[in-house]
Design an enzyme around this catalytic site. Structure first.
Site, PDB file in Angstrom:
ATOM      1  N   ALA A  65      87.736  29.886  42.475  1.00  0.00           N
ATOM      2  CA  ALA A  65      87.027  30.650  41.459  1.00  0.00           C
ATOM      3  C   ALA A  65      88.052  31.054  40.398  1.00  0.00           C
ATOM      4  O   ALA A  65      89.252  31.099  40.670  1.00  0.00           O
ATOM      5  CB  ALA A  65      86.399  31.876  42.102  1.00  0.00           C
ATOM      6  N   GLY A 108      87.283  28.908  46.188  1.00  0.00           N
ATOM      7  CA  GLY A 108      85.939  28.459  45.815  1.00  0.00           C
ATOM      8  C   GLY A 108      85.836  26.946  45.700  1.00  0.00           C
ATOM      9  O   GLY A 108      84.755  26.382  45.863  1.00  0.00           O
ATOM     10  N   GLU A 111      85.230  25.852  49.155  1.00  0.00           N
ATOM     11  CA  GLU A 111      83.867  26.290  49.494  1.00  0.00           C
ATOM     12  C   GLU A 111      82.820  25.401  48.827  1.00  0.00           C
ATOM     13  O   GLU A 111      81.791  25.072  49.422  1.00  0.00           O
ATOM     14  CB  GLU A 111      83.692  27.761  49.076  1.00  0.00           C
ATOM     15  CG  GLU A 111      84.573  28.686  49.915  1.00  0.00           C
ATOM     16  CD  GLU A 111      84.632  30.110  49.385  1.00  0.00           C
ATOM     17  OE1 GLU A 111      85.029  30.284  48.199  1.00  0.00           O
ATOM     18  OE2 GLU A 111      84.275  31.042  50.115  1.00  0.00           O
ATOM     19  N   GLU A 131      92.497  33.171  49.362  1.00  0.00           N
ATOM     20  CA  GLU A 131      92.039  34.420  48.727  1.00  0.00           C
ATOM     21  C   GLU A 131      92.791  35.648  49.219  1.00  0.00           C
ATOM     22  O   GLU A 131      92.961  36.618  48.490  1.00  0.00           O
ATOM     23  CB  GLU A 131      90.535  34.622  48.975  1.00  0.00           C
ATOM     24  CG  GLU A 131      89.639  33.660  48.227  1.00  0.00           C
ATOM     25  CD  GLU A 131      89.320  32.381  48.990  1.00  0.00           C
ATOM     26  OE1 GLU A 131      90.063  32.029  49.928  1.00  0.00           O
ATOM     27  OE2 GLU A 131      88.317  31.735  48.646  1.00  0.00           O
TER      28      GLU A 131
HETATM   29  N1  CO8 Z   1      91.777  30.590  38.328  1.00  0.00           N
HETATM   30  C1  CO8 Z   1      92.190  30.609  37.060  1.00  0.00           C
HETATM   31  N2  CO8 Z   1      93.188  29.826  36.597  1.00  0.00           N
HETATM   32  C2  CO8 Z   1      93.805  29.009  37.478  1.00  0.00           C
HETATM   33  C3  CO8 Z   1      93.405  28.937  38.828  1.00  0.00           C
HETATM   34  C4  CO8 Z   1      92.335  29.782  39.263  1.00  0.00           C
HETATM   35  N3  CO8 Z   1      91.857  29.759  40.518  1.00  0.00           N
HETATM   36  N4  CO8 Z   1      94.197  28.056  39.455  1.00  0.00           N
HETATM   37  C5  CO8 Z   1      95.041  27.567  38.522  1.00  0.00           C
HETATM   38  N5  CO8 Z   1      94.797  28.126  37.331  1.00  0.00           N
HETATM   39  C6  CO8 Z   1      95.500  27.889  36.060  1.00  0.00           C
HETATM   40  C7  CO8 Z   1      96.876  28.497  36.075  1.00  0.00           C
HETATM   41  O1  CO8 Z   1      96.814  29.875  35.776  1.00  0.00           O
HETATM   42  C8  CO8 Z   1      97.568  27.676  35.012  1.00  0.00           C
HETATM   43  O2  CO8 Z   1      97.167  28.151  33.754  1.00  0.00           O
HETATM   44  P1  CO8 Z   1      98.301  28.528  32.609  1.00  0.00           P
HETATM   45  O3  CO8 Z   1      98.948  27.199  32.322  1.00  0.00           O
HETATM   46  O4  CO8 Z   1      97.491  29.060  31.502  1.00  0.00           O
HETATM   47  O5  CO8 Z   1      99.220  29.497  33.274  1.00  0.00           O
HETATM   48  C9  CO8 Z   1      96.937  26.292  35.185  1.00  0.00           C
HETATM   49  O6  CO8 Z   1      95.729  26.496  35.902  1.00  0.00           O
HETATM   50  C10 CO8 Z   1      97.805  25.353  35.996  1.00  0.00           C
HETATM   51  O7  CO8 Z   1      98.120  25.990  37.219  1.00  0.00           O
HETATM   52  P2  CO8 Z   1      99.619  26.166  37.752  1.00  0.00           P
HETATM   53  O8  CO8 Z   1     100.581  26.215  36.631  1.00  0.00           O
HETATM   54  O9  CO8 Z   1      99.619  27.312  38.703  1.00  0.00           O
HETATM   55  O10 CO8 Z   1      99.785  24.775  38.531  1.00  0.00           O
HETATM   56  P3  CO8 Z   1     100.741  24.484  39.752  1.00  0.00           P
HETATM   57  O11 CO8 Z   1     100.724  23.004  39.934  1.00  0.00           O
HETATM   58  O12 CO8 Z   1     102.066  25.139  39.582  1.00  0.00           O
HETATM   59  O13 CO8 Z   1     100.048  25.191  41.024  1.00  0.00           O
HETATM   60  C11 CO8 Z   1      98.183  25.815  42.450  1.00  0.00           C
HETATM   61  C12 CO8 Z   1      98.805  24.749  41.510  1.00  0.00           C
HETATM   62  C13 CO8 Z   1      99.027  25.914  43.723  1.00  0.00           C
HETATM   63  C14 CO8 Z   1      96.799  25.319  42.806  1.00  0.00           C
HETATM   64  C15 CO8 Z   1      98.133  27.177  41.740  1.00  0.00           C
HETATM   65  O14 CO8 Z   1      97.540  27.007  40.452  1.00  0.00           O
HETATM   66  C16 CO8 Z   1      97.341  28.224  42.482  1.00  0.00           C
HETATM   67  O15 CO8 Z   1      97.827  28.799  43.446  1.00  0.00           O
HETATM   68  N6  CO8 Z   1      96.115  28.523  42.000  1.00  0.00           N
HETATM   69  C17 CO8 Z   1      95.270  29.574  42.552  1.00  0.00           C
HETATM   70  C18 CO8 Z   1      94.659  29.156  43.866  1.00  0.00           C
HETATM   71  C19 CO8 Z   1      93.816  30.283  44.426  1.00  0.00           C
HETATM   72  O16 CO8 Z   1      94.297  31.342  44.752  1.00  0.00           O
HETATM   73  N7  CO8 Z   1      92.484  30.045  44.559  1.00  0.00           N
HETATM   74  C20 CO8 Z   1      91.575  31.020  45.086  1.00  0.00           C
HETATM   75  C21 CO8 Z   1      90.915  31.768  43.976  1.00  0.00           C
HETATM   76  S1  CO8 Z   1      89.812  33.071  44.562  1.00  0.00           S
HETATM   77  C22 CO8 Z   1      88.411  32.228  45.045  1.00  0.00           C
HETATM   78  O17 CO8 Z   1      88.304  31.067  44.860  1.00  0.00           O
HETATM   79  C23 CO8 Z   1      87.251  32.852  45.770  1.00  0.00           C
HETATM   80  C24 CO8 Z   1      87.059  34.247  45.475  1.00  0.00           C
HETATM   81  C25 CO8 Z   1      85.736  34.618  46.053  1.00  0.00           C
HETATM   82  C26 CO8 Z   1      85.409  36.023  45.695  1.00  0.00           C
HETATM   83  C27 CO8 Z   1      83.971  36.254  45.939  1.00  0.00           C
HETATM   84  C28 CO8 Z   1      83.561  37.630  45.488  1.00  0.00           C
HETATM   85  C29 CO8 Z   1      82.080  37.870  45.665  1.00  0.00           C
END
Ligand code: CO8
Length: 257
Positions: A65, A108, A111, A131
């Protein structure tokens, strides 16, 4: 509807949807989710489409997400908008739906893949529910679907540590149906989708519904449901055609009725 975060195309009787927010590794923001639900719903309502394939880029199916969109929200915000409940509609799709996962399927994204009927993984796929690192937990079905798919021990470990699984581990655990070289992922997914789409669509829908009952009910009730649906198939043209074609040693011509 003109889509900005997904690409949608029809290849024969297969609908192909590609998540397309490369700048955010296909993170599921509100717009993407709305567009995806609309596109899946449109294919689902189209009787000419016998299977849908959902994929992302080589680097990411979806990295979760959209954290930046969620970060400022309050409890009342997420409660009032019922955050992510609308995503359940993907799991309610009647047309068979395949996830073709290359690269990251996290949070997400994992999921979403699990809401599909099965997951084909590229050999570079990575699955995880990270998460907990963000001070939350899976909120689009991950605690429930991952546990049903891979069992409590592995699901608990994944959700509590946030570590990622590679494709081999995901296949061993039963999360994915099989692994293919990443360069052949879409081709393999389209092949499987075409094979499904060439069957009788109502029979495929009934089969999907029946397999999914295994997640919702007891064994004896599930078997009873299966028997009732199996019997009902003898009221279809396609059962007659399928069995007649076998006895006549020819390919069946299903009419989806
Ligand atoms: N959301 C927003 N932006 C993201 C996300 C994300 N989930 N993942 C990556 N991006 C963005 C980064 O911020 C980056 O943007 P910018 O260049 O502007 O900084 C761009 O995508 C590229 O990402 P990275 O530079 O981080 O790329 P890497 O190759 O270094 O790393 C990873 C890749 C390991 C995948 C890393 O991006 C990462 O850890 N991402 C987040 C993964 C994560 O934590 N996902 C879970 C999110 S929470 C969720 O999904 C469920 C929540 C449910 C809540 C329900 C409530 C009711």
């Amino acid at each position: 509807m003109a889509y900005e975060t997904i690409l949608v195309e029809t290849r024969g009787n297969v609908g192909l949807i590609t998540l397309n927010r490369p700048e955010a590794l296909n993170a599921l923001n509100n717009q993407l989710l709305d567009e995806l639900i609309e596109a899946v719903g449109t294919f689902d309502a189209d009787p000419a489409i016998g299977c849908i394939v959902l994929t992302g880029s080589e680097k990411a199916f979806a990295a979760g997400a959209d954290i930046k969109e969620m970060q400022p929200k309050s409890y009342m915000d997420v409660f009032k908008e019922d955050l992510f409940t609308k995503a359940d509609r993907i799991a309610e799709t009647r047309t068979p739906l395949i996830a073709a996962v290359s690269g990251y399927a996290l949070g997400g994204g994992c999921e979403l893949a699990m809401m599909c009927d099965f997951i084909l993984a590229g050999d570079n796929a990575k699955f995880g529910q990270p998460e907990i690192n963000l001070g939350v937990m899976p909120g689009i079905g991950g605690t429930q679907r991952l546990t049903r798919l891979v069992g409590k021990s592995k699901a608990m470990e994944m959700c509590l540590t946030g570590r990622m699984m590679n494709a081999e581990e995901a296949e061993r655990a039963g999360l994915v149906s099989r692994i293919v070289p990443k360069g052949e992922l879409l081709e393999e997914a389209m092949k499987a989708a075409s094979a499904i789409a060439d069957k009788s669509l109502p029979i495929a829908m009934m089969t999907k519904e029946t397999v999914n009952r295994a997640y919702e009910t007891t064994l004896s009730e599930g078997v009873r449901f299966e028997r009732r649906v199996f019997h009902s198939m003898f009221a279809t043209h396609d059962q007659k055609e399928g069995m007649t074609a076998f006895t006549e040693k020819r390919e069946p011509k299903f009419k989806d009725e």
